[in-house]
Motif scaffolding. Structure first.
Motif, PDB file in Angstrom:
ATOM      1  N   GLN A 122     -42.250 121.729  33.261  1.00  0.00           N
ATOM      2  CA  GLN A 122     -41.486 121.581  32.016  1.00  0.00           C
ATOM      3  C   GLN A 122     -39.998 121.800  32.295  1.00  0.00           C
ATOM      4  O   GLN A 122     -39.139 121.101  31.783  1.00  0.00           O
ATOM      5  N   TYR A 457     -42.400 126.114  24.125  1.00  0.00           N
ATOM      6  CA  TYR A 457     -43.732 126.092  23.514  1.00  0.00           C
ATOM      7  C   TYR A 457     -43.778 126.332  22.012  1.00  0.00           C
ATOM      8  O   TYR A 457     -44.812 126.119  21.392  1.00  0.00           O
ATOM      9  N   TYR A 539     -40.725 118.021  23.336  1.00  0.00           N
ATOM     10  CA  TYR A 539     -42.084 118.260  23.820  1.00  0.00           C
ATOM     11  C   TYR A 539     -42.563 117.070  24.644  1.00  0.00           C
ATOM     12  O   TYR A 539     -43.148 117.235  25.724  1.00  0.00           O
ATOM     13  N   GLN A 543     -43.452 117.204  28.615  1.00  0.00           N
ATOM     14  CA  GLN A 543     -44.816 116.921  29.062  1.00  0.00           C
ATOM     15  C   GLN A 543     -44.899 115.722  29.997  1.00  0.00           C
ATOM     16  O   GLN A 543     -45.755 115.681  30.875  1.00  0.00           O
ATOM     17  N   THR A 544     -44.057 114.713  29.769  1.00  0.00           N
ATOM     18  CA  THR A 544     -44.194 113.473  30.543  1.00  0.00           C
ATOM     19  C   THR A 544     -43.062 113.233  31.526  1.00  0.00           C
ATOM     20  O   THR A 544     -43.213 112.464  32.472  1.00  0.00           O
TER      21      THR A 544
ATOM     22  N   LYS B  10     -46.204 109.911  20.641  1.00  0.00           N
ATOM     23  CA  LYS B  10     -46.982 111.043  20.108  1.00  0.00           C
ATOM     24  C   LYS B  10     -48.318 110.584  19.520  1.00  0.00           C
ATOM     25  O   LYS B  10     -49.241 111.379  19.385  1.00  0.00           O
ATOM     26  N   PHE B  15     -51.539 110.278  25.576  1.00  0.00           N
ATOM     27  CA  PHE B  15     -50.649 111.442  25.489  1.00  0.00           C
ATOM     28  C   PHE B  15     -51.394 112.621  24.860  1.00  0.00           C
ATOM     29  O   PHE B  15     -51.305 113.755  25.344  1.00  0.00           O
ATOM     30  N   THR B  19     -51.953 116.166  26.835  1.00  0.00           N
ATOM     31  CA  THR B  19     -51.459 117.467  26.393  1.00  0.00           C
ATOM     32  C   THR B  19     -52.614 118.401  26.054  1.00  0.00           C
ATOM     33  O   THR B  19     -52.557 119.586  26.346  1.00  0.00           O
ATOM     34  N   ARG B  20     -53.673 117.830  25.463  1.00  0.00           N
ATOM     35  CA  ARG B  20     -54.800 118.686  25.087  1.00  0.00           C
ATOM     36  C   ARG B  20     -55.471 119.266  26.336  1.00  0.00           C
ATOM     37  O   ARG B  20     -55.653 120.469  26.464  1.00  0.00           O
ATOM     38  N   ARG B  22     -54.405 119.335  29.507  1.00  0.00           N
ATOM     39  CA  ARG B  22     -53.575 120.139  30.393  1.00  0.00           C
ATOM     40  C   ARG B  22     -53.284 121.510  29.803  1.00  0.00           C
ATOM     41  O   ARG B  22     -53.303 122.507  30.510  1.00  0.00           O
ATOM     42  N   SER B  23     -53.002 121.536  28.494  1.00  0.00           N
ATOM     43  CA  SER B  23     -52.663 122.843  27.946  1.00  0.00           C
ATOM     44  C   SER B  23     -53.888 123.767  27.967  1.00  0.00           C
ATOM     45  O   SER B  23     -53.770 124.952  28.264  1.00  0.00           O
ATOM     46  N   THR B  94     -50.027 110.561  33.014  1.00  0.00           N
ATOM     47  CA  THR B  94     -48.591 110.501  32.704  1.00  0.00           C
ATOM     48  C   THR B  94     -48.018 109.137  33.055  1.00  0.00           C
ATOM     49  O   THR B  94     -47.250 108.559  32.287  1.00  0.00           O
TER      50      THR B  94
END
Lengths: 554, 104
Positions: A122, A457, A539, A543-544, B10, B15, B19-20, B22-23, B94
């Motif tokens: 990040q 976050y 965000y 993330q990307t 988004k 995506f 995010t789901r 990985r987090s 990604t």
């Protein structure tokens, strides 16, 4: 530059000669050390010259152009972390207290996985030169940059003190040189590396030193173990016999109560994730993938190094402790016990002599000296970046600074920081250097880390929350450190500490998080609403990596 | 980043998946590390004698030695686990998201 080098060379030689009027045997010892010192200094000045030619823009100066690989960066990060405080301080702690040294070193390591899982990529995706780039990404620049810069500078200065003290003691022991003069020499060399070579020189000096230090420490650990047929039980048994106590094999006085234990853990774990000179290294790699690899390699090198340090500490107990060769007779006459020359922090240095003779002592001393130089350079670069990139370019010039001018400011800041480091290094001569680093960690954990982490976050973070909460964390940490035993009693010579704990992180980190949370949710301004809205775009980039600085776009 | 690009990404199922997953993965590993480390610290705080127990009858080496080295190894292994998955699975996702964001 040449003239200055000449002055350095002659002053080294002159002082070495002066100090060595006593024993003939010790003179030979010092010559090999001096030669290896000079080879390292010469080589690193060569690197600095090479790097200076390649450092043309601000991006080159701050991030070495962004072309460092994951493996190289992992090595450099490990190098930043394997400071003189780690090598001399932790081996001294193991030497003095045994198992407690291992507890301390474990705390230093476990922050790394957290950095990887939570902030490394990040950070790479959002930032440019300093961690304040990320913290202030969607918040108001002036207040957040100012706070982040203060957090950085304070951390850097505290950490610098520890390094300078290590440098002074080491060179004092080796050359019989005055402590003050040793500290000044380190300061001058560090200013040269950073002002001329920027991040590129700082990184390569760090990589070379990390390699030398790991090789030297490996040799020492193997030499110690070879003495005991590679049997740990025999090594430990001998150490227990020497110390006449089994307490070195179990947790002891370092963390005597639960509050201290947890507080130290928090400081070390989150402090690592808030060290500006470490965070800055994530901007020297090309993308998130390389950033992740950096942490993996760094964790490996650092973990391996701490295992070596533990063996070295025990090696010093069996081979240095009570060895008349290393006994400080003058001190013993006054205080009794078995003090060693130069104090406990020199345990690893004496061990190098015990296992490898004069030549290896010279090598390890040169490496330890290199370690200090490399680490202070990285620290100074981070501190100078906070001044030039965060305070000058973003706060004073509102982001409209010219790159060349920004670099100039950075170089001037480097010189000023160097002078401050020299002054403080002299002022803090008699503190245990490992504890000094602990204090730097408390501030990093309480101010830098909470803002950085929540900016990544927590969508509801606002400028007011970050500013007030972050300041609260910083102030709490600083005040509690001053009122605590390490400053109030040890430095200011008061009889009893007002705040009873050595490690304030439990209180100060909590204060920061609660403060940031409270002042953010109660912030109903229009500005706060905009900042919350901007989280989404931030965000996605975090993330990307879409839109990331210097990223390779397909 | 333009607002329409933000909206597009988004709502991209890839995506959301990235995010789901990985987090969840990152938090799980973080918690594992925190439990290991603070577990270790709490033992030191509340029952230091436990780590001082001899490894076997009459040995000087204590339980604390392998436990301490184990904590160090666990930190290294956990980073390895994360990097392995992130540099393959997550980076592929990604790349897909980036390609779509650029292409459409």
């Amino acid at each position: 530059m040449k003239a200055l080098l000449l002055v350095l060379l002659t002053s080294f030689a002159a002082f070495a000669g002066e100090a060595l009027t006593g024993e003939v045997e010790k003179q030979a010892l010092n010559m090999s050390a001096i030669i290896m010192f000079l080879i390292f200094v010469g080589a690193t000045l060569g690197i600095t010259y090479w790097a200076a030619k390649r450092t043309k823009t601000a991006k080159d100066f701050y991030t070495a152009g962004g072309g460092i690989t994951g493996f190289q960066n992992g090595m450099a990060i490990a190098g930043d972390y394997m400071s003189a405080a780690s090598f001399l301080g932790i081996s001294a702690l193991v030497y003095a207290k045994g198992y407690d040294g291992l507890i301390y070193s474990i705390g230093f390591l476990v922050g790394w996985p957290i950095i990887l899982f939570m902030v490394a990529e990040q950070l790479r995706n959002l930032g440019k030169y300093t961690f304040a780039d990320v913290a202030s990404y969607r918040l108001r620049q002036t207040p957040i940059r100012t706070l982040a810069a203060f957090g950085s500078i304070l951390t850097v200065v505290l950490y610098l003190i520890a390094q300078m003290v290590g440098a002074g003691k080491l060179i004092q022991l080796l050359f019989g040189l005055d402590y003050e003069i040793a500290v000044i020499l380190v300061g001058v060399l560090m200013i040269l590396y950073v002002t001329f070579g920027g991040m590129l020189a700082t990184t390569w000096v760090q990589i070379i030193k990390a390699f030398l230090l790991l090789s030297g420490a490996t040799f020492m650990a193997i030499a110690v173990m070879a003495h005991y047929d590679f049997n740990f039980e025999t090594l430990f048994a001998t150490a227990v016999q020497m110390k006449e106590t089994t307490s070195i094999m179990a947790p002891g006085g370092l963390v005597s109560d639960p509050i201290s234990a947890i507080s130290l853990g928090i400081a070390l774990m989150f402090g690592t994730a808030g060290l500006p000179h470490i965070l800055m290294r994530f901007f020297t790699v090309s993308d998130a993938k390389e950033a992740r690899k950096s942490v993996f390699y760094a964790t490996g090198f650092i973990g391996y190094f701490y295992i070596l340090t533990f063996i070295i500490g025990f090696g010093a107990i069996v081979m240095v402790f009570q060895n008349p060769q290393y006994l400080d007779l003058a001190k013993q006459a006054v205080d009794g016990g078995a003090p060693i020359l130069g104090g406990d922090n020199m345990a690893a240095i004496h061990l190098s002599h015990a296992v490898g003779g004069d030549f290896f002592l010279g090598f390890i001393s040169a490496v330890a000296f290199a370690t200090i130089l490399a680490v202070v350079s990285g620290l100074t670069l981070a501190g100078a970046s906070a001044i030039s990139h965060d305070l000058y370019a973003s706060v004073i010039r509102k982001g409209k600074a010219d790159g060349m001018m920004e670099m100039k400011v950075s170089k001037v800041s480097t010189v000023i920081l160097g002078i401050v480091a020299i002054y403080l290094g002299i002022a803090f001569e008699d503190q245990n250097i490992a504890f000094m680093v602990g204090l730097a960690f408390a501030i990093a954990a309480s101010a830098n880390f909470p803002i950085l982490f929540l900016s990544m976050y927590w969508s509801k973070l606002t400028t007011r929350g970050a500013l007030l909460g972050g300041s609260l964390g910083l102030l709490t940490a600083a005040v509690l450190v001053v009122l605590g035993p390490t400053v109030w009693v040890d430095v200011l010579k008061n009889a009893e500490a007002i705040f009873p704990y050595k490690y304030p992180a439990l209180f100060s980190v909590s204060a920061a998080f609660i403060g940031i949370w409270f002042f953010s949710i109660t912030d109903k301004s229009d500005n706060a609403a905009k900042e919350k809205e901007a989280y989404e775009a931030q965000y996605i980039r975090s993330q990307t990596g879409i839109g990331a600085e210097g990223a390779v776009e397909h | 980043m333009k607002q329409d690009m933000v909206d597009r990404i988004k709502n991209d199922p890839d995506f959301l998946q990235l995010t789901r997953v990985r987090s969840k993965f990152a938090w799980t590993l973080t918690i594992v590390m925190l439990v290991i480390y603070f577990g270790f610290v709490l033992v030191i705080a509340f029952d230091p004698a436990l780590l001082g127990t001899p490894l076997s009858e009459g040995s000087v080496t204590t339980v604390g030695i392998p436990v301490g080295v184990g904590v160090i190894l666990s930190a290294f292994i956990l980073t390895g686990i994360y990097v392995r998955r992130a540099n393959t699975e997550f980076d592929e996702l990604t790349a897909k998201i980036k390609a779509k964001a650029k292409g459409e």
